[in-house]
Design a protein around this motif. Structure first.
Motif, mmCIF file in Angstrom:
data_model
loop_
_atom_site.group_PDB
_atom_site.id
_atom_site.type_symbol
_atom_site.label_atom_id
_atom_site.label_comp_id
_atom_site.label_asym_id
_atom_site.label_seq_id
_atom_site.Cartn_x
_atom_site.Cartn_y
_atom_site.Cartn_z
ATOM 1 N N SER A 1 0.841 -1.190 0.000
ATOM 2 C CA SER A 1 0.000 0.000 0.000
ATOM 3 C C SER A 1 0.877 1.241 0.000
ATOM 4 O O SER A 1 1.724 1.423 0.872
ATOM 5 N N THR A 2 0.692 2.094 -1.004
ATOM 6 C CA THR A 2 1.444 3.357 -1.071
ATOM 7 C C THR A 2 0.532 4.542 -0.791
ATOM 8 O O THR A 2 0.958 5.688 -0.855
ATOM 9 N N ASP A 3 -0.742 4.262 -0.504
ATOM 10 C CA ASP A 3 -1.721 5.309 -0.232
ATOM 11 C C ASP A 3 -1.555 5.764 1.216
ATOM 12 O O ASP A 3 -1.576 4.939 2.131
ATOM 13 N N PRO A 4 -1.365 7.084 1.464
ATOM 14 C CA PRO A 4 -1.217 7.565 2.850
ATOM 15 C C PRO A 4 -2.398 7.149 3.738
ATOM 16 O O PRO A 4 -2.237 6.932 4.930
ATOM 17 N N ALA A 5 -3.598 7.027 3.148
ATOM 18 C CA ALA A 5 -4.767 6.573 3.911
ATOM 19 C C ALA A 5 -4.840 5.054 3.812
ATOM 20 O O ALA A 5 -5.686 4.488 3.118
ATOM 21 N N HIS A 6 -3.923 4.375 4.524
ATOM 22 C CA HIS A 6 -3.810 2.925 4.402
ATOM 23 C C HIS A 6 -5.071 2.212 4.894
ATOM 24 O O HIS A 6 -5.642 2.558 5.918
ATOM 25 N N ASN A 7 -5.485 1.175 4.147
ATOM 26 C CA ASN A 7 -6.618 0.340 4.538
ATOM 27 C C ASN A 7 -6.247 -1.132 4.671
ATOM 28 O O ASN A 7 -7.076 -1.941 5.069
ATOM 29 N N LEU A 8 -5.017 -1.455 4.333
ATOM 30 C CA LEU A 8 -4.599 -2.859 4.267
ATOM 31 C C LEU A 8 -4.777 -3.556 5.618
ATOM 32 O O LEU A 8 -5.352 -4.645 5.699
ATOM 33 N N GLY A 9 -4.294 -2.921 6.671
ATOM 34 C CA GLY A 9 -4.408 -3.508 8.000
ATOM 35 C C GLY A 9 -5.853 -3.690 8.424
ATOM 36 O O GLY A 9 -6.208 -4.693 9.063
ATOM 37 N N ASP A 10 -6.699 -2.717 8.066
ATOM 38 C CA ASP A 10 -8.121 -2.801 8.416
ATOM 39 C C ASP A 10 -8.800 -3.960 7.684
ATOM 40 O O ASP A 10 -9.636 -4.663 8.246
ATOM 41 N N ILE A 11 -8.447 -4.141 6.407
ATOM 42 C CA ILE A 11 -9.082 -5.194 5.598
ATOM 43 C C ILE A 11 -8.728 -6.576 6.130
ATOM 44 O O ILE A 11 -9.588 -7.465 6.238
ATOM 45 N N PHE A 12 -7.447 -6.785 6.494
ATOM 46 C CA PHE A 12 -7.005 -8.116 6.925
ATOM 47 C C PHE A 12 -6.983 -8.275 8.448
ATOM 48 O O PHE A 12 -6.589 -9.327 8.953
ATOM 49 N N HIS A 13 -7.384 -7.204 9.163
ATOM 50 C CA HIS A 13 -7.404 -7.249 10.629
ATOM 51 C C HIS A 13 -6.044 -7.652 11.187
ATOM 52 O O HIS A 13 -5.925 -8.490 12.077
ATOM 53 N N LYS A 14 -5.005 -7.054 10.606
ATOM 54 C CA LYS A 14 -3.631 -7.302 11.053
ATOM 55 C C LYS A 14 -2.926 -5.962 11.204
ATOM 56 O O LYS A 14 -3.235 -4.997 10.505
ATOM 57 N N GLU A 15 -1.954 -5.934 12.107
ATOM 58 C CA GLU A 15 -1.105 -4.753 12.248
ATOM 59 C C GLU A 15 -0.072 -4.802 11.132
ATOM 60 O O GLU A 15 0.859 -5.612 11.162
ATOM 61 N N VAL A 16 -0.245 -3.943 10.121
ATOM 62 C CA VAL A 16 0.672 -3.934 8.973
ATOM 63 C C VAL A 16 1.520 -2.668 9.042
ATOM 64 O O VAL A 16 0.987 -1.572 9.199
ATOM 65 N N GLY A 17 2.813 -2.816 8.911
ATOM 66 C CA GLY A 17 3.700 -1.668 9.014
ATOM 67 C C GLY A 17 4.575 -1.480 7.790
ATOM 68 O O GLY A 17 4.246 -1.941 6.697
ATOM 69 N N ASN A 18 5.706 -0.827 8.041
ATOM 70 C CA ASN A 18 6.612 -0.446 6.964
ATOM 71 C C ASN A 18 7.442 -1.620 6.452
ATOM 72 O O ASN A 18 8.101 -1.504 5.431
ATOM 73 N N GLU A 19 7.411 -2.741 7.178
ATOM 74 C CA GLU A 19 8.127 -3.939 6.756
ATOM 75 C C GLU A 19 7.116 -5.049 6.450
ATOM 76 O O GLU A 19 5.956 -4.966 6.845
ATOM 77 N N GLN A 20 7.580 -6.085 5.780
ATOM 78 C CA GLN A 20 6.678 -7.166 5.360
ATOM 79 C C GLN A 20 6.011 -7.853 6.549
ATOM 80 O O GLN A 20 6.670 -8.204 7.526
ATOM 81 N N THR A 21 4.694 -8.007 6.442
ATOM 82 C CA THR A 21 3.898 -8.702 7.459
ATOM 83 C C THR A 21 3.152 -9.843 6.785
ATOM 84 O O THR A 21 2.513 -9.623 5.748
ATOM 85 N N LYS A 22 3.211 -11.034 7.368
ATOM 86 C CA LYS A 22 2.462 -12.149 6.794
ATOM 87 C C LYS A 22 0.987 -11.968 7.125
ATOM 88 O O LYS A 22 0.607 -11.853 8.291
ATOM 89 N N LEU A 23 0.146 -11.962 6.091
ATOM 90 C CA LEU A 23 -1.283 -11.747 6.267
ATOM 91 C C LEU A 23 -2.035 -13.073 6.274
ATOM 92 O O LEU A 23 -2.893 -13.304 7.129
ATOM 93 N N LEU A 24 -1.722 -13.927 5.312
ATOM 94 C CA LEU A 24 -2.360 -15.230 5.168
ATOM 95 C C LEU A 24 -1.350 -16.170 4.520
ATOM 96 O O LEU A 24 -0.232 -15.755 4.167
ATOM 97 N N ASN A 25 -1.743 -17.403 4.316
ATOM 98 C CA ASN A 25 -0.874 -18.331 3.603
ATOM 99 C C ASN A 25 -0.577 -17.795 2.202
ATOM 100 O O ASN A 25 -1.491 -17.429 1.454
ATOM 101 N N GLN A 26 0.693 -17.690 1.871
ATOM 102 C CA GLN A 26 1.171 -17.218 0.558
ATOM 103 C C GLN A 26 0.925 -15.721 0.335
ATOM 104 O O GLN A 26 1.067 -15.253 -0.790
ATOM 105 N N LEU A 27 0.572 -14.980 1.385
ATOM 106 C CA LEU A 27 0.258 -13.548 1.209
ATOM 107 C C LEU A 27 0.938 -12.699 2.281
ATOM 108 O O LEU A 27 0.764 -12.945 3.482
ATOM 109 N N TRP A 28 1.700 -11.700 1.815
ATOM 110 C CA TRP A 28 2.381 -10.752 2.701
ATOM 111 C C TRP A 28 1.955 -9.330 2.341
ATOM 112 O O TRP A 28 1.548 -9.071 1.196
ATOM 113 N N GLY A 29 2.044 -8.420 3.311
ATOM 114 C CA GLY A 29 1.657 -7.039 3.059
ATOM 115 C C GLY A 29 2.636 -6.043 3.642
ATOM 116 O O GLY A 29 3.334 -6.328 4.623
ATOM 117 N N VAL A 30 2.685 -4.860 3.015
ATOM 118 C CA VAL A 30 3.505 -3.734 3.482
ATOM 119 C C VAL A 30 2.690 -2.457 3.328
ATOM 120 O O VAL A 30 2.046 -2.256 2.290
#
Length: 317
Positions: free
Chosen positions: A42-71
């Protein structure tokens, strides 16, 4: 092939409020569910990634689900890191009595318009170059359309700027060589830093322009302003040889929506869908219905992802 499913790197853009982040997340989920190791950024300042996956997502790679990571890229944090890297690059290249003044000038430049975007692009460049061998898919959920266009055209603009800087440095070095060094080449660390940076931008530009590797999609809804903005954005990207081949038409009223009010909305929507079909004849359209509830958890996102996978199958068959 121009099919989005075959691209390794995908940029997703669109007008604010059309469901761009949800669409990006659904694309990422669809790929990961098919067994492809996927990174969503996510490069959008109004990040929604963490809200969508109910995970704390930060500036480094976070595992969201099997085979899926987020930043979620933090532009302010990236800007600070970017400025520090500039200072580090200049270490040893500037006289000790000038260091404080040079740092002051750099700090002033960091507050100028566009500094955050430059830092953001620097991180995107690093992700593309460093992670494309580690993932099957990298999806960039970008800021609204205007930011996306500037972001994607930045390699070209930065390349021109660096070429100008290199040319000036070369002239200075040639003059010093003639005047002070008896014609022998002058070692210029700043020139070397600029040359490395130019090569880095050039490599990423080649990847972004390579249609076999990189794809672009915009998300829109069947309303007048998103249609106009998407048409304009596609033309602007075409001018930079960046071609949008797929559109996600989101929030289309389903056939079972009933009632007089909704019927009027559907009649108007049908006019816009007809317009979308005429205006975007060169693009593959992925139509996603308006769901009864917000996409607020993985189960609902999976339903969205199923529509994406079905669209991919229909296009392929």
């Amino acid at each position: 092939m121009n099919l989005l499913k075959h691209k390794k790197i995908i940029f997703v853009g669109g007008k604010g409020g059309v469901g761009k982040s949800t669409s990006s997340a659904a694309l990422a989920l669809a790929f990961s569910q098919s067994g492809q190791k996927t990174l969503i950024v996510s490069t959008d300042p109004a990040h929604n990634l963490g809200d969508i996956f109910h995970k704390e997502v930060g500036n480094e790679q976070t595992k969201l689900l099997n085979q899926l990571w987020g930043v979620e890229i933090n532009p302010v944090e990236e800007s600070k890191k970017y400025i520090e890297s500039v200072k580090q690059n200049l270490k040893g290249l500037v006289r000790s009595d000038m260091v404080a003044e040079v740092h002051r000038q750099i700090d002033m430049a960091s507050a100028s318009p566009g500094a955050d975007e430059a830092a953001l692009f620097d991180r995107i460049v690093s992700i593309i170059l460093e992670e494309r061998e580690n993932f099957d898919k990298i999806i960039f959920d970008t800021a609204p359309t205007g930011h996306t266009i500037r972001l994607l055209s930045l390699p070209e603009l930065m390349g021109v700027w660096i070429d100008g800087m290199l040319e000036r440095r070369k002239k200075i070095n040639d003059n010093y060589s003639k005047l002070l060094n008896d014609g022998a080449p002058v070692e210029d660390p700043i020139y070397n830093v600029l040359q490395k940076r130019k090569n880095k931008f050039s490599k990423v530009r080649d990847i972004i322009l390579d249609g076999s590797q990189t794809g672009f999609t915009f998300v829109l809804i069947p309303e007048r302003l998103p249609i106009l903005e998407t048409e304009k954005a596609i033309k602007q990207l075409d001018a930079h040889h960046l071609h949008v081949r797929t559109l996600i038409v989101n929030k289309v009223l389903p056939d079972y929506a009933d009632g007089e009010f909704l019927q009027k909305r559907k009649n108007q929507e049908q006019d816009y869908l007809t317009q979308i079909g005429k205006v975007f004849q060169k693009q593959t359209l992925i139509k996603i219905p308006l769901f009864e509830e917000d996409i607020s958890d993985q189960q609902k996102l999976s339903v969205f992802a199923d529509y994406v996978k079905l669209a991919f199958e229909e296009v392929t068959s």
